[in-house]
Design a protein around this motif. Structure first.
Motif, PDB file in Angstrom:
ATOM      1  N   LYS A 124       0.947  -1.179  -0.064  1.00 20.58           N
ATOM      2  CA  LYS A 124      -0.079  -0.067   0.111  1.00 20.58           C
ATOM      3  C   LYS A 124       0.806   1.406   0.010  1.00 20.58           C
ATOM      4  O   LYS A 124       0.666   2.323  -0.845  1.00 20.58           O
ATOM      5  N   GLU A 128       1.068   4.239  -2.641  1.00 20.87           N
ATOM      6  CA  GLU A 128       0.751   5.752  -2.274  1.00 20.87           C
ATOM      7  C   GLU A 128       1.714   6.506  -2.702  1.00 20.87           C
ATOM      8  O   GLU A 128       1.507   7.689  -2.991  1.00 20.87           O
ATOM      9  N   HIS A 132       0.460   9.976  -9.291  1.00 28.34           N
ATOM     10  CA  HIS A 132      -0.605   9.982  -9.744  1.00 28.34           C
ATOM     11  C   HIS A 132      -1.082   8.435  -9.684  1.00 28.34           C
ATOM     12  O   HIS A 132      -0.577   7.303 -10.095  1.00 28.34           O
ATOM     13  N   HIS A 133      -2.305   8.595  -9.040  1.00 29.69           N
ATOM     14  CA  HIS A 133      -3.240   7.079  -8.868  1.00 29.69           C
ATOM     15  C   HIS A 133      -4.153   6.770  -9.875  1.00 29.69           C
ATOM     16  O   HIS A 133      -4.521   7.529 -10.553  1.00 29.69           O
ATOM     17  N   GLY A 135      -7.063   6.285  -9.725  1.00 28.20           N
ATOM     18  CA  GLY A 135      -8.365   6.982  -9.722  1.00 28.20           C
ATOM     19  C   GLY A 135      -8.430   8.061 -10.511  1.00 28.20           C
ATOM     20  O   GLY A 135      -9.473   8.715 -10.711  1.00 28.20           O
ATOM     21  N   LYS A 136      -7.302   8.800 -11.237  1.00 26.86           N
ATOM     22  CA  LYS A 136      -7.222   9.790 -12.018  1.00 26.86           C
ATOM     23  C   LYS A 136      -7.511   9.108 -13.419  1.00 26.86           C
ATOM     24  O   LYS A 136      -7.868  10.289 -14.219  1.00 26.86           O
ATOM     25  N   VAL A 161      -8.258   0.867  -8.162  1.00 27.32           N
ATOM     26  CA  VAL A 161      -9.040   2.090  -7.224  1.00 27.32           C
ATOM     27  C   VAL A 161      -9.503   1.221  -6.146  1.00 27.32           C
ATOM     28  O   VAL A 161      -9.658   1.474  -5.073  1.00 27.32           O
ATOM     29  N   GLN A 162     -10.268   0.070  -6.385  1.00 26.15           N
ATOM     30  CA  GLN A 162     -11.244  -0.917  -5.580  1.00 26.15           C
ATOM     31  C   GLN A 162      -9.987  -1.332  -4.388  1.00 26.15           C
ATOM     32  O   GLN A 162     -10.580  -1.337  -3.476  1.00 26.15           O
ATOM     33  N   GLY A 165      -7.779   1.982  -2.988  1.00 30.86           N
ATOM     34  CA  GLY A 165      -8.730   3.251  -2.353  1.00 30.86           C
ATOM     35  C   GLY A 165      -8.632   4.368  -3.016  1.00 30.86           C
ATOM     36  O   GLY A 165      -9.274   5.259  -2.694  1.00 30.86           O
ATOM     37  N   ASN A 166      -7.675   4.695  -3.892  1.00 31.63           N
ATOM     38  CA  ASN A 166      -7.477   5.854  -4.719  1.00 31.63           C
ATOM     39  C   ASN A 166      -6.960   5.733  -6.146  1.00 31.63           C
ATOM     40  O   ASN A 166      -6.465   4.950  -6.504  1.00 31.63           O
TER      41      ASN A 166
END
Ligand code: SF4
Ligand code: SF4
Length: 166
Positions: A124, A128, A132-133, A135-136, A161-162, A165-166
């Motif tokens: 994780k 992190e 850029h994650h 989710g973008k 993302v699932q 989380g992002n």
């Protein structure tokens, strides 16, 4: 827990280095073999067997090799009866992402996470640290056109993302 894996037999006992012996029906160079191994999730080093000084130089050429010289994707993508279709090889050909996501790294962390029951904290943390994650992702599809392995990148971003989380 994350395991750092050293890879033995990076040349598959030399079979990958010859057109006739290779399962891809096209020889990979030592540099391409090493790059394939070193771009697998969690791989930290590769051990190669050598029998003369030229083979040592062929392996250590990795250090100064260009991106083009390391690129193994064309050989794998065109392999007969390829089983690589749909699987990310972390080759980076999908770049650039319109949202600057490092797709190869997201896919690598995702694949590592998917083989574990619980996503380890260290994994994780690595995710992190990406600038850029997933989710973008706006689903623009520009990466899809560039991927030689037919990876459904948009779905991969959704999965990331699932999971993260992002
Ligand atoms: S999504 Fe395709 S192009 Fe991008 S790193 Fe994975 S295999 Fe390579
Ligand atoms: S579909 Fe998503 S991951 Fe692919 S280039 Fe567009 S924003 Fe980037």
């Amino acid at each position: 827990m994350i395991y750092i894996i050293p890879i033995p037999k990076g040349y598959a006992a030399g079979t990958l280095l010859g057109d006739k012996e290779s399962p891809f029906e096209k020889a990979l160079t030592p540099v391409q073999c090493l790059h394939y191994c070193l771009t697998r999730p969690a791989v930290a080093s590769v051990m190669v067997g050598v029998s003369n000084i030229d083979q040592i130089f062929a392996a250590t050429a990795y250090v100064t090799a260009s991106h083009k010289e390391k690129d193994y994707s064309e050989i794998l993508a065109n392999a007969p009866k390829s089983s690589f279709r749909g699987h990310c090889m972390y080759c980076g050909h999908c770049a650039p992402c319109s949202q600057q996501i490092d797709i190869a790294s997201v896919n690598k962390y995702l694949d590592l996470a998917l083989i574990q029951e619980d996503v380890p904290e260290t994994l994780k943390n690595h995710y992190e640290l990406l600038e850029h994650h997933a989710g973008k992702c706006i689903g623009c599809g520009s990466c899809l056109k560039n991927c030689p392995f037919g990876v459904d990148v948009i779905h991969k971003m959704e999965q990331a993302v699932q999971l993260f989380g992002n």
